[in-house]
Design a protein around this motif. Structure first.
Motif, PDB file in Angstrom:
ATOM      1  N   PRO A   8       0.809  -1.251   0.046  1.00 23.87           N
ATOM      2  CA  PRO A   8       0.030  -0.141   0.010  1.00 23.87           C
ATOM      3  C   PRO A   8       0.899   1.280  -0.158  1.00 23.87           C
ATOM      4  O   PRO A   8       0.554   2.196  -0.782  1.00 23.87           O
ATOM      5  N   LYS A   9       1.610   1.464   0.655  1.00 23.24           N
ATOM      6  CA  LYS A   9       2.730   2.444   0.834  1.00 23.24           C
ATOM      7  C   LYS A   9       3.385   2.746  -0.355  1.00 23.24           C
ATOM      8  O   LYS A   9       3.299   3.983  -0.915  1.00 23.24           O
ATOM      9  N   ASP A  10       3.875   1.779  -1.074  1.00 19.93           N
ATOM     10  CA  ASP A  10       4.390   1.900  -2.727  1.00 19.93           C
ATOM     11  C   ASP A  10       3.667   2.440  -3.397  1.00 19.93           C
ATOM     12  O   ASP A  10       3.640   3.430  -4.353  1.00 19.93           O
ATOM     13  N   LEU A  11       2.084   2.024  -3.393  1.00 18.72           N
ATOM     14  CA  LEU A  11       1.002   2.273  -4.268  1.00 18.72           C
ATOM     15  C   LEU A  11       0.920   3.980  -3.953  1.00 18.72           C
ATOM     16  O   LEU A  11       0.492   4.538  -5.007  1.00 18.72           O
ATOM     17  N   LEU A  12       0.718   4.364  -2.783  1.00 18.65           N
ATOM     18  CA  LEU A  12       0.383   5.592  -2.339  1.00 18.65           C
ATOM     19  C   LEU A  12       1.519   6.464  -2.898  1.00 18.65           C
ATOM     20  O   LEU A  12       1.063   7.797  -3.334  1.00 18.65           O
ATOM     21  N   LEU A  13       2.641   6.071  -2.824  1.00 20.44           N
ATOM     22  CA  LEU A  13       3.855   7.024  -3.448  1.00 20.44           C
ATOM     23  C   LEU A  13       3.990   7.151  -4.802  1.00 20.44           C
ATOM     24  O   LEU A  13       3.880   8.236  -5.398  1.00 20.44           O
ATOM     25  N   GLN A  14       3.668   6.096  -5.494  1.00 24.74           N
ATOM     26  CA  GLN A  14       3.493   6.207  -7.151  1.00 24.74           C
ATOM     27  C   GLN A  14       2.262   7.227  -7.748  1.00 24.74           C
ATOM     28  O   GLN A  14       2.389   8.061  -8.444  1.00 24.74           O
ATOM     29  N   ALA A  15       1.243   7.134  -6.748  1.00 23.68           N
ATOM     30  CA  ALA A  15       0.088   7.897  -7.018  1.00 23.68           C
ATOM     31  C   ALA A  15       0.377   9.329  -6.687  1.00 23.68           C
ATOM     32  O   ALA A  15       0.072  10.374  -7.381  1.00 23.68           O
ATOM     33  N   ALA A  16       1.262   9.597  -5.604  1.00 20.66           N
ATOM     34  CA  ALA A  16       1.565  11.105  -5.045  1.00 20.66           C
ATOM     35  C   ALA A  16       2.508  11.719  -5.991  1.00 20.66           C
ATOM     36  O   ALA A  16       2.466  12.871  -6.062  1.00 20.66           O
ATOM     37  N   LEU A  17       3.288  10.916  -6.603  1.00 21.35           N
ATOM     38  CA  LEU A  17       4.332  11.442  -7.583  1.00 21.35           C
ATOM     39  C   LEU A  17       3.792  12.413  -8.656  1.00 21.35           C
ATOM     40  O   LEU A  17       4.315  13.813  -8.932  1.00 21.35           O
ATOM     41  N   ALA A  44      -4.151   3.657   4.474  1.00 20.28           N
ATOM     42  CA  ALA A  44      -3.124   4.698   4.167  1.00 20.28           C
ATOM     43  C   ALA A  44      -2.775   5.469   5.428  1.00 20.28           C
ATOM     44  O   ALA A  44      -1.458   5.575   5.454  1.00 20.28           O
ATOM     45  N   GLN A  45      -3.636   5.880   6.226  1.00 24.15           N
ATOM     46  CA  GLN A  45      -3.223   6.433   7.585  1.00 24.15           C
ATOM     47  C   GLN A  45      -2.545   5.661   8.341  1.00 24.15           C
ATOM     48  O   GLN A  45      -1.769   6.113   9.246  1.00 24.15           O
ATOM     49  N   SER A  46      -2.663   4.085   8.434  1.00 23.82           N
ATOM     50  CA  SER A  46      -1.878   3.114   8.978  1.00 23.82           C
ATOM     51  C   SER A  46      -0.565   3.103   8.720  1.00 23.82           C
ATOM     52  O   SER A  46       0.567   3.088   9.389  1.00 23.82           O
ATOM     53  N   VAL A  47      -0.301   3.076   7.253  1.00 21.54           N
ATOM     54  CA  VAL A  47       1.072   2.915   6.763  1.00 21.54           C
ATOM     55  C   VAL A  47       1.787   4.399   6.875  1.00 21.54           C
ATOM     56  O   VAL A  47       3.066   4.167   6.625  1.00 21.54           O
TER      57      VAL A  47
END
Length: 230
Positions: A8-17, A44-47
């Motif tokens: 999940p954290k990797d998915l969030l980063l890719q979307a954030a870029l 998301a808030q957990s990771v």
């Protein structure tokens, strides 16, 4: 065979870029990353309990990993040690796809509440470089090497952010000058050590520093080093 799912954290980063250049490493970017990635808000808030700040740190760590991978593949055998250090710093900067991501990161980590995170990230880069290049120091030199390289890296990345020369040639020249400055300091230290008069003047501080040990030699006390009373 199904491919493994990204964390999940990797998915969030890719979307954030895609949002960072416009909104920075901000709450707005984090909210957009949740929406675009499909990661549930509670997950998301957990990771990422600090939101986009945690994503900025992950982005930096991924850059370090790319640098180490390139170092492992590079032929460093014929290089002088200073050239290997310069190559490592260059590899680290070349791992960055978009300067604006880093520019926004420097703004974030310039804030007082996140300054320690920024310093830790830069120290981690310097530590990764020294470890990859085979550093075996276990005394005060462990700290001084990483502190010096942290300064060189910080200065170089700030210069690089404003460099529009072909192939960033001006940045690599700047990096070489900074490393040359460090080498001059090391030569001065060696001259002091070899001087009968000056070596006696610094005998006290030298003895004191000889009792400082690197973290990996320390007991599990949670402190960054130890005092050797022996």
């Amino acid at each position: 065979m199904t491919e493994p799912q990204s964390a999940p954290k990797d998915l969030l980063l890719q979307a954030a870029l895609a949002h960072v250049p416009f909104d920075g490493w901000s709450a707005e970017t984090f909210a957009a990353a949740i929406s675009d990635s499909g990661v549930e808000k509670t997950v998301a808030q957990s990771v990422c309990p600090r939101g986009a700040v945690d994503l900025a740190i992950l982005y930096h760590e991924q850059g370090d990993a790319q640098m180490l991978a390139k170092l492992a593949e590079a032929d460093l055998e014929g290089m002088k040690f200073r050239e290997r250090v310069a190559a490592a710093v260059q590899f680290r900067l070349e791992a960055i796809d978009d300067k604006e991501l880093v520019r926004r990161g420097t703004t974030l980590f310039a804030l007082p509440m996140y300054a320690a995170d920024g310093a830790k990230a830069i120290w981690g880069t310097a530590d990764a470089i020294w470890n990859a290049l085979g550093d075996t120091s276990d005394d005060v030199n462990w700290y001084s090497k990483r502190a010096t390289l942290s300064g060189v890296y910080s200065a170089t990345i700030l210069y690089w952010l404003g460099d529009d020369s072909d192939g960033h040639a001006d940045t690599w020249a700047f990096l070489d000058r900074r490393i040359e400055n460090v080498m001059q300091i090391e030569k001065l230290k060696a001259q002091v050590k070899d001087s009968p008069l000056l070596s006696k003047l610094v005998a006290g501080p030298t003895w004191l520093m000889s009792h400082v040990k690197a973290p990996q030699r320390a007991p599990q006390s949670g402190l960054p080093g130890r005092w050797d009373r022996s």
